[in-house]
Structures are given as C-alpha cells and as structure tokens.
Enzyme design. Structure first.
Site, PDB file in Angstrom:
ATOM      1  N   GLY B 160      12.711  48.209  18.540  1.00 22.02           N
ATOM      2  CA  GLY B 160      11.367  48.208  19.103  1.00 22.02           C
ATOM      3  C   GLY B 160      10.752  49.591  19.042  1.00 22.02           C
ATOM      4  N   CYS B 161       9.444  49.649  19.260  1.00 24.58           N
ATOM      5  CA  CYS B 161       8.729  50.914  19.132  1.00 24.58           C
ATOM      6  C   CYS B 161       9.118  51.877  20.244  1.00 24.58           C
ATOM      7  CB  CYS B 161       7.225  50.669  19.105  1.00 24.58           C
ATOM      8  SG  CYS B 161       6.596  49.625  20.442  1.00 24.58           S
ATOM      9  N   TYR B 162       9.056  51.432  21.494  1.00 20.56           N
ATOM     10  CA  TYR B 162       9.425  52.326  22.603  1.00 20.56           C
ATOM     11  C   TYR B 162      10.894  52.750  22.509  1.00 20.56           C
ATOM     12  CZ  TYR B 162       4.992  51.197  25.036  1.00 20.56           C
ATOM     13  OH  TYR B 162       3.670  51.057  25.397  1.00 20.56           O
TER      14      TYR B 162
END
Lengths: 358, 358, 358, 358
Positions: B160-162
């Site tokens: 995921g991005c985070y």
C-alpha cells in the site's frame, strides 16, 4: 457609539492586511492609519487591489508620535524585534497594543534570546503582558480590560499560529489529566501564507503547488511557545516534539497532537473532556466522535474546530486535531478577539461570520 | 527482444491507469489488454482522453481465460476481494500476477479478516506470496524471478501507499537499532487521488481544495500492514499509531514518523544509518542532514526521498519523513519495479525518469 | 431596529449557503429559515461544518405556507423550474422574492422555452419582474422598493454569474457608443463552484485540478441572457459569441470581452468611458490603464473589478476584462445587494468588506 | 547505437530542466552537459532535488568551446538575446542548435527589433533557420536533417508556447479556407510556469493561487509570431488580437481562437477540416464534435488536443480550442520532437508516453 480608532503597523504583510480587512468590517472600529516602512506614501489599495473601493488610506511610516495621535489601539503585525522597538514607545504614549509578533510571547527573556538570537530589550514589560489565547486565558485578558478602563495602555501578546492550534488540540487532555506522560508530539500542516509575503524559491507557485514537505524540523521557533503554554495547562513541565509542514493552500493550519493516554482512559472520557472544556467557548467547536476538522471550515475566521480520538489498540494514544486559519484565529482574527475583550466590546464583534466556501 | 504482454485489470481506476501509462512507456512491455468490468466495450481513451493518440485499446471484461490468452503478466488494480477471486484463477492459467490490492499483503489471514471484514478465501497462497517492497525484500522477489524462470506463475503483493512511505521512513532507524521503544507514530499526508476515482462529497473539488483534514483516525486499514512490516524490520513487535491526512494535491504522499531515540544515539548516527541503509538503492535518496523531502520531487515516479533529524532537546526523538507518489512508488510504479525484477529486466526499465516540474 | 426575517430556499447549494453566510453577517437581517428538499430535518452545520457555532438552524422543507410564516423575504437558490413553481406562491403570500434561478431573467417566455426546454408557467410575472443588476438597472430596483414600501411583495430576478461579469465588462463601451459592430465575443473563465455541488467526473478534484477547459461552447444557457442585457445597453440588437471555461479555483469568474472599436476611438476614450460609467458605483472598480483584474481580488465579495485596453495595432479592438466572484457578485452577494435596495437598507449593508487573501 | 551527446544551455529554467528530464529518458540521447551561468559549479540535483538519483551532472558555464567538445547538439533554453550571442558560435563549431528562445522565430529582423527593443545581431542566419512547428513545417525540418546528415550544423527555432497552441487551433480553418475575415481573436490561458522561475509578487503562491487574470493585453511579444505563422498558413496577411491569462496551475496552456466563418460553412465542414488536417499527425488529436480539450490531458507531454465548434446562431463563428503543456509541446518536448527529426530518429522517441493523472 464612537468608533475606536485603530492603527495597523506592518499593514502590507499577510497578517497585517488581514487585520485591516477585519477592522474595515468591524462595527466598532475604524481603520485610522496603516503603516509600512517600505511602502509609505503608497495607497494600500495599490498594494492590495482587493481593497479598491473599500479603503482609500495611504500607507504611513510607523512613527510612535503619529500613531499615538491617530489611534487608540495599535495592532503590530511586524517581524520580531520590530515590536521590541515600538511597543514601549506606544504604551508610553497611551496606545494599547495588540502585538502579533513573537516579542512578548515567551515569559522568560532568556528563552527568547536563545531561540531568537537577540537580547530582549524590554524584559520589564513581560510581567504585565498577557498571552492572548482567550480560551485558555480569558481572565488575564479581562484583567487588562479593567486596567485599560482605568486609563492605562495595555499590551496583549497575540499567540503564534502553530501554538494556538496545538494548544487548543492538547489542552482538554492535559487539563483533565488524561495524558500519561510528559511528551506531546505535534505534527502540523500550514498553508503557504504562513511563510510570509516574501517572494522566494519556496513560495514560488511552481514550487509550492502539488507539494507537501516538512520544514524547520526540531528547531522551529514556535516550539518553546507551545511548551510554555502546555506546561501551564498541565501544571507540570511538558516536552514538545514539533514538526511543521507546508501544504498547497494559501490559508489554513491543522495541528494533530499525540499524547500517551493515562491508564484506564476511555474514548468516551476523551470525547467528554474535550466537549466539556470548550462547551462555553463561542469560537471553538468540538466535533462529534468520529469526525475530524478540515481547515476549509474555518477559512478567514476566528474559529477553531477540534476532533479527538483514542487509539486504544496497543499503545493507547490520544490523537487530537485542531483546524484554524493561520491568518485568522492564528493571527489577525485572534488579535481582534483579544482587542474586543480588552476594549469591552462583544467578544465576537466583527469576527462572527462563518467561513465562505473556498 | 520480444515484448512481454501485459494485461491491466481495473484499468480505469487511478492506479490502473497509471500502470497502463507506465507499460506504454516501457521498453520491454506491451499493453496487450486492459479490463474494466463497468466500462468494457469502451475505448480506454474515451475514459481517459490523455491516452488519445497513444493507445487504441478497447476495455475488456476481466475473464481469466481471455486474460491468460492475451497476456503473460497481469497487474491487478482492483479493490480488495476482487483479487481474491481472480488471482488464483490467473496463477492456475500460468499468468504471473502483480496484485496492487490489499488481498495478499497481510501474512495472517485472521488479521485480514479482522480489518477487512471478510474471510480470506485463498490463505494457501499467502505463504508463497512475496510482499513487493524491493528495498526491504529484494531477495524474496528475486526468488520469485527464479521460480518464474523455471516456468512457474508467481504472485507479488504490491504494498500500500502509506505502508511503503512509512516503511522507508522508519526502516533505517529500526534496522540499525536506533529506536528506544516499540512505538512508532506515523503522521501521513496524501493527495486526493488516494481517495480513488469515485466522485463524492469528499473528492469534490470545492471540498478538497484549500482543505487539509485527518481521516480514518485509529482505524485505517493500512495500520496492520505497516505494523507487520516494521515488526519484521525491527525483529520484534512494533506498535504503530497511524494518522492519515488529505491535502489539496492530486498525487503525492508524505509520511513523517516519530520514534524515541535509544540512549546515546546522536544526530550523526541517525544520518549515517539512513545513508548507509539506502546507499545502494537506486530509487531511494537520503537527503543531506537539514533537508526534508517534498512530494513534488517524486511526482509520477517510482522514487522515494527520505530526510531525517534528531530532536535532541528534551525527549530525544528521531523524526524521519519520506515522500513518494501515492500512485507511483505507492502503487503503479512500484508494481512495475517488482515486475522488472520478477521478469529479469533491469530494475529501472521504464521507471527511471525524474519527476517533471508540477 | 428589528431585523428582517429571511428564508433561504435551497440552502445547501453553493449559492444558497453563501446567501446564508451573508445573512448571518448582515446587520439588518436574520436567518429565520433555511430549506432543502433532500436534507430537511438535518442541521445546516451537519451539512456545512463551517457553520458550527455560527448557526443552529435545522433545514426545513420549502413549503410556501411555512416560509411565509417565518420570513419576510425569501432568497431562492434553486435550479430552474423550481422557482417557477414556488415564486408565485410566495408572492401571493406576501413574501418578497430574490430569485437566483434563471426562471425570470429572460423577458421573453419563448426564448426561455427555447433555451431551457420547458414552458414558462408564469409569464404574467415577467413584466413586473426586475432584472437585478443594480449598476445597470438601479432605477428599476428602486421602483420595486417603492412598491414594497407600499405593502406589495415584489420579485427581483438576480442575474447569472457570466451575464453579470460580461455585462459589466461590455457596458461602458456599448453605452458610450465605442463599439463599431454588433458582435461581442465573450471568453470567460469560472471556478469549479460554478459547476455546482453535484459530485461527478468533472467536479472530482483529480479531474479539475491542474486543468483548464472550455465547455458548453456555442450553447451555454447564459448566452441569451447576456444578449438581452447587452442589447438593452446598446439600444440595438447585439450578437454574442460566448465561451465559458473551467479553471482550477473554487470561486472566481473572469469575463474578457472583445468588441470592434468604432472609427477614431482612442485608448484614452476607452479608459475615460469606463471610468465615467462606474464613477459612482460603490462595488465596481475600474483599474488604471495598463492594469487588469484578478479574480482573487474580489473573492467572497459583491465587488467587481474591470480593466480595459485598446488593441490599436491592426484590427482595432476593445478588450475589457471583468473579475467577480461567481458566488458573490455573480450570485449571493448580488442578491443581498438587491435585497438591500428593495428593503431600503444601505446598499452595502453586510457586503462591504474587502476580499481576504486567498 | 551510440547515444547523441546533448548539452542543455540554461538548464535551471523551467524549460531547460524539462529538456534535461526528457533527454534523461530518451533512448537515443545522453545528457552530456548542462549549463547555468549563475549556478555553475553546483550539481543539478542540488537545484532540482527531483533529479537526485537520476543525474549527477554538475552545472557548467555556457562556453562555446566546452559545449562543442562535450556535445553534438545543444538545446538553448535561454532568454532572448542570449541565443543571439551563443548560437552563431555553436554553429561555427559544428553544434546543431535547438533554440527555445525567441531570437530566431521572427523572419524579419525589423519586427524582432520592434517587439524586443534590441537589434538582431545575426540576421544572416534567419534565412537558413527553420521554424520548428513540425505539424505545419515538417518539410523544412526534414531539409535540415539532410543538411545535417551532410555534415552541417543546423539551427531550429522552436516556437513559443502561445504561438504553438494558437497555430494548431487556427490552422485547419485557415488552410481549408473556412475563415471569412482576416481577424483572429486568440484568448489564451497559461499555467504559472509560463511566467518563469523568477520569484516575484506575481509568482508568489498566495497571489497566483485562486486567481485568474489577463496580462500583457495588446502587447504580448508572442503576437507577431502568431501573426507570422497564421499569415503563412492562410496565404494572406492575418491580424491577431491576442490576450493571455494566467490561471492557478503549474503547467498547461489553452488557446481558444475565434474566426468569422466564411459563407456557407457548416459545423460538419469545420469538424471534417480539422480531422483531415491532423489525420496523420501522431501528436495532435482532434476530439470528436462536442468535446473540448483539457490541459491536464497533455500535461508533461509533446501532445496537443484540439476541439472545434461552429456557433451558427447569429454571427457565425468558428471556435477552436487547443490544449498543450506550455513546457512540453510549448517548449521542451517540441524541441525534442524537432531534434528527433533533425537527427533522423523516430519522431516520437522519448516523447511518446501519455500524460499522467495530475
């Protein structure tokens, strides 16, 4: 009722022009004078075309004598040290001062010298200065109102933008004893107007647009101010780790704080403490559990919105977020709020409208 | 050299269309197929006019058989659960899968069920899936490359991005043993594309513009993924408090992490550990001491930039900030980076350009 | 002085909420009622958190009887045809109407039917309706004020946003006879709030951000309204070619018009004509020769700024540019300006502040 | 195949850095040298952190001898007059020049002197210079390619941003004889990067954000360049009224042109002429009737998108709108397109990717 005559010193900076705007819309104030050292002689609306049709003042030099002649109250929207030079002169001449600079915010002149790298030249004023965060300190400001009613010129030191939002975010937890340690992590995000009117590589549209970045990490000058306030609220020394960020908006500031929760604290306790703490504050709204504030909701206003949550999963942590307008509640509108109290006007006079869609 | 035939499943979402763009510019790949369940039959450039002149594909339905016929590799840019349904079918048919969804990121199917409120229907695949964060896990991905060279279809779960930005920000401190406690506070800011292509009140321009706000506080689904990664890096259970924010930019993600410094750690130690950890990583830049990264510097790329500081004043804290593009290193470009490794291509093929001014 | 009780119909649309905001800040008005057909029963500040602390109204259904009971004046911020249904009912019940919809703007019901594809159901009201552009038509509005003072409910049709800016840009040239032909090209740019509160692909932040585009070319419904106004000003049939654009800002509208200059017209003639035409208009500023207006200078206000130039090089052309706020002078604030006149209040009451920095 | 060695002169300006970026991503070029008079000795990635990890060049002084030693081709991204000084020296030394400045765009040195207030010091080069707008002038550029293949250094004058978009918008109408008069009104909107890297009041984020304004009205220096091109296309003297605007985006340029339609021209004629004119142009897309282009669709690219409509209501007018990236097709990417042709490379080498979501 006669209007109170106001002088805005440093009128062309972003905080200064916002004070001018609010004074022009204030039912009990009159913008009698606006100064700017560099652009004296120019009309204000030549610098800010938005003032065309609303204000025909010409900018003056900030001379204490002429200010005292023209105005009952002065708002100083100047860089630090400029207020050190001007404030004692204005008080002497009977002008009440709302100082938006950092010069009188720190109680301890040594801390001032340490963070601002310059000696404090009027430490004797510090004891009679009031830190103008009405939601924490209304009594102190009211005491100034009495002194002023008795004929004395008084000085309010208007808080910085980050300290205002961070104090409002952390105060209910600290004053209710919900924090389990002396550490507060404050992670804040500001619009670009916080960087001031100076045109430089960082404020260039093509740098700031589409960019988020931290700056001043572990050394921002608002740190000791935040620490001073939170320590007073908590009744013990608090230690603050503070990281400001810039984001691509003109105005708006969000401070999200993290505090270890004391043993046994529940989410309901936290929400209740926040609601109780600000229940009678007309300018602070505590959002319902589950909601967090947006900066756009307070754009251009003296308002603050606060949301809070408890992360109860592992290392129990109180997370509170406060949104203000860095030029509004974080500077100019809070200065007007303080002036209203000191001048015995309704606290919300001229600063009661909700934010426009933006 | 023949180009590898690629299918992008979920091509009209923001991550999907970014994979399509990167594949079109990739010297060794060919965009053979793009699917979208709702817009099948429409040309891709009718949905994204930016593709006019660059791509004349028509969107197809995501049927395993037709995908397997058309493509050697599939990128799944789909919501969670959609990949659970499709991935096993593709692997069976010999198609290597780069899964951008959350479905295979968490090693423990029970944690998945707990956070995503749905059972994991192919837990048997989890043990052979590799978490595709090459800077932490290149060996694992290279092992997949070998299996693929031996004729097997393989599955990479793209982070995921985070989690990507937070892992890159915290890893050097954790792997070098500089953290004095098991708590990581991660305060992150994302552009609006992180909220997806769905038009709703929150993604309306007039809500998102000039607005910064926290969301998903204490309950964002990336939390267990971050915790899993940081615990692996640290070699002990780490506890993460994670707060994401939205800011008014389309793309870009900044994660600023706070870790208590272990006794005796100096600023030089911290800077040196960060530089050493990523010294051989072509896509991660550690900025010089005193600098912090901007999201705009990595716009549209697979790159990450990291800055770090030690707040040594009172409660000694390591503050590290990592900037990525949420659709780039945070999704599509990282998927291509993984694909390059798995397909035995140069790791930076098609993803080596620096960011444009934005 | 007693405050005038106001109802805002369609309070949750972007123009409606701006009327609510202005009424809350108005010294002579009281926001007595706010309606929304879909969100009746919800508090207004639940829909717009910016109103928290400033307004505790609950949204009502727009029923003529209850409106007439609660309010003296109604602002209708509704889509076209909704006003056709409601306005006659309100007038009958003695409620003065400020209609922000298009329903009563066009004098000729056939032109209305042709552009809005629906019959006009109360054409009999058209002759007594006044088009509320005070700078062109103050006498007509003052006549309504007299009728109202005599006890009659009256109707003001508040102009559209593009027609307001375009009329202010072109009027001085036309009324002074400086235009050499009957063609006006109007090229206008609006902020995204002009597209309304509906969340769709076009209003998604990730579409609108960093994007400028024309829309509604050769068919925008404001065209006949612009033509009607300019023809009245010129005293002859004018023909308008109108192209609106969207740009990435929330509020603001700029209309740049092109008119062939009549023989012998000089740049000085043009500048003088513009200055003379608006010399006594408190809300319209003509900028000095060489300056052109910015939308940000009028953000959130009822003000307009106009700049003009003569391109004397070859085909002599008058180029005039007018900046307004599409929700301010282009909708809500102009509605309040009209209401002030009709209600015999100072014309600038509640709408005199300059724009904030934005 | 050996890579062509490229020098970018003026590498730190916005167009210069975009050339650097494109050269770094180009399969047949190598960024051998980058110059900047003021920042020579500094690494490029210290000025643009986005280049960290992608380029380790140090900026040099723009000396003809060292450029000729290092590079086969030079891109000059310099202010006007700087190219006058450098170009003859480079050509003499055998370096092919892609000049992005205005110095060789106007065929007539007197027109140059009149608009740029400085004498043209190498008028003898004008006759052998080719105006590099491939969609209008590919033959001329191909002729340069032949001269270069024969061993000669050649000079391409790369068009300005507004002239590129305006020419693409108007050309099909003019070359098909659809225009009924010699007047072209061009109303254009540019992102802030068009104002350059200089930090000043106008490029300050807090001025440019939320602001649209016209500038340079009736005197912008791109006017004679537009007029020269359109006159060549039309085969008769055309007269251009040109108004540029700034809008709050970093990159992107839209030019909307208005031409009187010749008698009998229908909407179908117009659409057909536009489609036919660009049918074989790989970088220009004519949108279907009813659609108009967005700047975001061409962000960062060499592409242009064109939409056209006929306003047939009264004064029949052709309205065409062309979107480009002012730094892409409007500067750097068009320079690379020209270089590709001159160097006998595939025309789209290094500039074929579609725009990212932005």
């Amino acid at each position: 009722m006669e209007r109170i005559r106001v002088c805005v010193v440093g009128a062309t900076g972003f905080a200064g022009i916002e004070v001018c705007r609010l004074v022009l819309g204030h039912p009990n104030m009159e913008l009698a004078m606006a100064t700017d050292r560099k652009e004296a002689g120019t009309r204000l609306d030549a610098v800010y075309p938005s003032f065309a049709g609303a204000c025909d003042l010409e900018l003056s030099l900030p001379e204490p004598d002429t200010i005292a002649q023209a105005a009952d109250v002065a708002f100083l929207a100047v860089p630090h040290t400029a207020s050190l030079a001007l404030t004692p002169e204005l008080l002497k001449r009977g002008v009440t001062v709302l100082d938006l600079s950092a010069d009188y915010r720190l109680h301890d002149p040594e801390v001032y010298e340490q963070w601002y790298n310059t000696p404090h030249t009027s430490p004797e004023l510090l004891s009679q200065t009031v830190y103008g965060l009405p939601e924490l300190n209304r009594k102190g400001i009211l005491a100034l109102a009495e002194r002023r009613a008795a004929g004395q010129a008084v000085l309010v030191s208007v808080p910085g933008c980050y300290p205002t939002a961070t104090a409002l975010a952390a105060t209910p937890a600290l004053s209710a004893g919900l924090a389990g340690s002396d550490l507060v992590i404050a992670d804040a995000i500001s619009g670009v107007s916080g960087a001031g009117r100076g045109a430089n590589a960082r404020t260039h549209y093509c740098h700031a647009n589409e960019s988020v970045e931290a700056y001043g990490v572990a050394k921002h000058r608002h740190t000791p101010e935040i620490e001073q306030t939170l320590s007073e609220v908590a009744g013990r020394q608090m230690n603050v780790v503070f990281t400001p960020h810039l984001a691509p908006l003109t105005r708006g500031l969000l401070s999200t704080v993290y505090l270890e929760a004391a043993d046994g604290v529940t989410a309901e306790d936290v929400q209740a403490a926040y609601e109780a703490r600000f229940a009678n504050e007309p300018l602070v709204t505590v959002l319902p559990a589950g909601s967090m504030p947006s900066t756009s909701s307070v754009f251009g206003t003296a308002r603050a919105q606060v949301g809070v949550a408890l992360d109860a999963r592992r290392r129990r942590t109180i997370i509170a977020s406060c949104a203000i307008d860095n030029l509004g509640k974080g500077a100019a509108a809070q200065a007007v709020q303080n002036a209203n109290i000191v001048l015995d006007l309704p606290e919300l006079a001229g600063i009661d409208m909700p934010a426009p869609l933006v």
